[in-house]
Scaffold this motif. Structure first.
Motif, PDB file in Angstrom:
ATOM      1  N   TRP A  46       0.892  -1.058  -0.465  1.00  0.00           N
ATOM      2  CA  TRP A  46      -0.478   0.320  -0.082  1.00  0.00           C
ATOM      3  C   TRP A  46       0.705   1.021   0.019  1.00  0.00           C
ATOM      4  O   TRP A  46       1.848   1.610   0.821  1.00  0.00           O
ATOM      5  N   ASP A 130      -3.016   0.749  -3.366  1.00  0.00           N
ATOM      6  CA  ASP A 130      -3.670  -0.662  -3.054  1.00  0.00           C
ATOM      7  C   ASP A 130      -1.965  -1.491  -3.762  1.00  0.00           C
ATOM      8  O   ASP A 130      -1.342  -0.429  -5.124  1.00  0.00           O
ATOM      9  N   ARG A 136      -6.823   3.501  -5.190  1.00  0.00           N
ATOM     10  CA  ARG A 136      -8.052   3.438  -4.402  1.00  0.00           C
ATOM     11  C   ARG A 136      -8.686   4.612  -3.563  1.00  0.00           C
ATOM     12  O   ARG A 136     -10.095   4.488  -3.185  1.00  0.00           O
ATOM     13  N   LEU A 152      -7.142   3.239   5.201  1.00  0.00           N
ATOM     14  CA  LEU A 152      -5.422   2.161   4.962  1.00  0.00           C
ATOM     15  C   LEU A 152      -6.779   0.771   5.603  1.00  0.00           C
ATOM     16  O   LEU A 152      -6.567   0.373   4.838  1.00  0.00           O
ATOM     17  N   LEU A 155      -9.935   0.400   3.255  1.00  0.00           N
ATOM     18  CA  LEU A 155      -9.778  -0.099   2.056  1.00  0.00           C
ATOM     19  C   LEU A 155      -9.257  -1.702   2.233  1.00  0.00           C
ATOM     20  O   LEU A 155      -9.672  -2.165   1.120  1.00  0.00           O
ATOM     21  N   ARG A 156      -8.490  -2.202   3.515  1.00  0.00           N
ATOM     22  CA  ARG A 156      -7.647  -3.164   3.743  1.00  0.00           C
ATOM     23  C   ARG A 156      -8.726  -4.409   3.765  1.00  0.00           C
ATOM     24  O   ARG A 156      -9.249  -5.524   3.390  1.00  0.00           O
TER      25      ARG A 156
END
Length: 158
Positions: A46, A130, A136, A152, A155-156
């Motif tokens: 990332w 990403d 993203r 983060l 999004l993960r």
């Protein structure tokens, strides 16, 4: 003669495929210290890519937050990367990064084309990319370490 031609053809095809794949992992150019930033050092993670400029007051107050984020991400397969909006190079980039006390990597070459980042006329601007190299998130304005860590994490989990 036919067998030999097929073997040579396969070898040439293999070399060409290797060159094409190598082109996908071109290095990122030098950092603010003149050190080469390799593709291996950034690919597959990332990336929090932040655009800043010396004339940007919010950038000055955001940099300590990005330094804290960079430290927090050291064990998380993620990195903070800086890019000078004005395209400073060499000693000028090093002086500017030092004056901001930037402790993370600042790329001398803009990675926008590589990651298909949209142009932004407002600073600071931060992009989250990403591990596959896809944009993203696009964040405009001053960010905090905690806020970026929350982005983060979300999004993960998607």
């Amino acid at each position: 003669m036919g067998l030999r031609l097929r073997i040579v053809g396969k070898a040439v095809l293999g070399i060409c495929a290797g060159l094409v794949l190598a082109g996908c992992s071109e290095d990122f150019g030098p950092d603010q210290h003149g050190r080469k930033v390799t593709a291996d050092s950034l690919d597959g993670q990332w990336l929090v890519i932040n655009y800043w400029a010396e004339w940007c007051a919010p950038c000055r107050t955001e940099i300590p937050q990005l330094n804290a984020l960079a430290k927090a991400l050291e064990t998380q397969s993620a990195q903070v990367i800086g890019v000078n909006f004005d395209g400073l190079q060499g000693d000028a980039l090093k002086r500017a990064a030092d004056s901001f006390d930037i402790r993370f990597t600042v790329l001398a070459e803009d990675p926008a084309a590589r990651f298909e980042l949209p142009h932004n006329d407002v600073l600071p601007a931060t992009y989250i990319v990403d591990p596959e190299g896809r944009l993203r998130e696009r964040l405009v304005g001053e960010q905090t370490s905690a806020g970026l860590q929350a982005h983060l994490q979300r999004l993960r989990e998607e």
